[in-house]
Design a protein around this motif. Structure first.
Motif, short mmCIF file in Angstrom:
data_model
loop_
_atom_site.label_atom_id
_atom_site.label_comp_id
_atom_site.label_asym_id
_atom_site.label_seq_id
_atom_site.Cartn_x
_atom_site.Cartn_y
_atom_site.Cartn_z
N ASN A 109 62.87 41.38 54.14
CA ASN A 109 63.52 41.97 55.31
C ASN A 109 63.48 41.06 56.53
O ASN A 109 64.42 41.01 57.30
CB ASN A 109 62.88 43.31 55.67
CG ASN A 109 63.10 44.35 54.62
OD1 ASN A 109 64.11 44.35 53.93
ND2 ASN A 109 62.13 45.25 54.46
N ASP A 110 62.34 40.38 56.73
CA ASP A 110 62.18 39.58 57.94
C ASP A 110 61.20 38.45 57.67
O ASP A 110 60.34 38.55 56.79
CB ASP A 110 61.67 40.47 59.08
CG ASP A 110 61.83 39.82 60.44
OD1 ASP A 110 62.61 38.85 60.56
OD2 ASP A 110 61.18 40.28 61.39
N ILE A 111 61.33 37.38 58.47
CA ILE A 111 60.46 36.22 58.36
C ILE A 111 60.04 35.84 59.78
O ILE A 111 60.87 35.80 60.68
CB ILE A 111 61.19 35.03 57.71
CG1 ILE A 111 61.66 35.38 56.31
CG2 ILE A 111 60.31 33.79 57.69
CD1 ILE A 111 62.62 34.40 55.72
N SER A 112 58.75 35.58 59.97
CA SER A 112 58.29 35.11 61.28
C SER A 112 57.36 33.92 61.08
O SER A 112 56.77 33.75 60.02
CB SER A 112 57.57 36.23 62.05
OG SER A 112 56.36 36.56 61.42
N ILE A 149 56.11 36.87 55.80
CA ILE A 149 57.28 37.45 55.15
C ILE A 149 57.08 38.95 55.02
O ILE A 149 56.08 39.40 54.46
CB ILE A 149 57.49 36.80 53.76
CG1 ILE A 149 57.70 35.30 53.94
CG2 ILE A 149 58.64 37.44 53.02
CD1 ILE A 149 57.27 34.48 52.79
N SER A 182 58.68 42.43 53.54
CA SER A 182 59.63 42.83 52.50
C SER A 182 59.53 44.32 52.22
O SER A 182 58.64 45.00 52.73
CB SER A 182 59.36 42.05 51.21
OG SER A 182 58.16 42.51 50.61
N ALA A 191 60.55 28.09 56.91
CA ALA A 191 61.06 29.42 57.28
C ALA A 191 62.57 29.43 57.42
O ALA A 191 63.25 30.37 57.00
CB ALA A 191 60.41 29.89 58.58
N ARG A 192 63.14 28.37 57.99
CA ARG A 192 64.59 28.29 58.16
C ARG A 192 65.31 28.23 56.82
O ARG A 192 66.26 28.97 56.56
CB ARG A 192 64.97 27.07 59.01
CG ARG A 192 66.45 27.01 59.38
CD ARG A 192 66.84 25.68 59.98
NE ARG A 192 66.70 24.57 59.05
CZ ARG A 192 67.53 24.33 58.03
NH1 ARG A 192 68.54 25.12 57.80
NH2 ARG A 192 67.33 23.28 57.25
N SER A 238 64.99 31.51 54.99
CA SER A 238 65.91 32.50 55.55
C SER A 238 67.32 32.34 54.98
O SER A 238 67.98 33.32 54.63
CB SER A 238 65.93 32.38 57.07
OG SER A 238 66.81 33.31 57.62
N ASP A 239 67.78 31.10 54.86
CA ASP A 239 69.09 30.84 54.27
C ASP A 239 69.14 31.31 52.82
O ASP A 239 70.12 31.92 52.38
CB ASP A 239 69.44 29.35 54.34
CG ASP A 239 69.68 28.87 55.77
OD1 ASP A 239 69.89 29.73 56.66
OD2 ASP A 239 69.63 27.65 55.99
N VAL A 276 67.27 33.62 51.46
CA VAL A 276 67.18 35.09 51.44
C VAL A 276 68.58 35.68 51.62
O VAL A 276 68.97 36.60 50.89
CB VAL A 276 66.21 35.61 52.53
CG1 VAL A 276 66.39 37.10 52.76
CG2 VAL A 276 64.78 35.30 52.14
N GLU A 277 69.34 35.16 52.57
CA GLU A 277 70.71 35.65 52.78
C GLU A 277 71.57 35.43 51.54
O GLU A 277 72.34 36.30 51.15
CB GLU A 277 71.34 34.97 54.00
CG GLU A 277 70.70 35.35 55.31
CD GLU A 277 70.73 36.85 55.55
OE1 GLU A 277 71.76 37.49 55.31
OE2 GLU A 277 69.69 37.38 55.99
#
Length: 128
Positions: free
Chosen positions: A52-55, A72, A74, A94-95, A98-99, A101-102
């Motif tokens: 769901n999200d990454i920081s 991460i 989820s 992380a970048r 994120s790509d 994951v999309e």
């Protein structure tokens, strides 16, 4: 059937005080896998379409060594939050993650749509 998984990151956390590390990280284009332990090895795995999200974060000591952590979040039932600690190039990891994951979410959704369309095409005919 399955093509080879693209490895995004593979490594161990950097411990400033100890060379023995019993944690291994593997991030691929499909999953995040974390192995921990020496005698009893536990593996946690999260499929990328569940993220769901990454920081990212880095303490002062981590920044001094050029390291940081990626957290991460989820909707995985057994492991909803995973932190990959003390890794180099953590912002880039992380970048790229994120790509991927999309991409995984788009691929997973398109597979769900195709499956549901194929299932709806099979009509029940009484008497057969």
């Amino acid at each position: 059937m399955y093509e080879e998984e693209t490895i995004i990151y593979k490594g161990k956390p950097f411990h400033y005080y100890c060379k023995l590390v019993f944690t291994k990280y593997l991030i691929t284009g499909r999953r995040i896998s974390i192995d921990t332990g020496i005698f009893n090895v536990n593996t946690e795995e999260i499929r990328l379409h569940r993220v769901n999200d990454i920081s990212v974060s880095a303490s002062m000591i981590q920044r001094m060594f050029g390291r940081g952590s990626v957290t991460i979040y989820s909707n995985d039932i057994t492991c909803p939050t995973v932190t990959i600690r003390d890794i180099p190039n953590y912002k880039e990891v992380a970048r790229v993650l994120s790509d991927w994951v999309e991409y995984a979410k788009a691929t997973y959704r398109s597979n769900e749509i195709i499956t549901s369309v194929n299932q709806s095409q099979h009509e029940y005919v009484p008497g057969y």
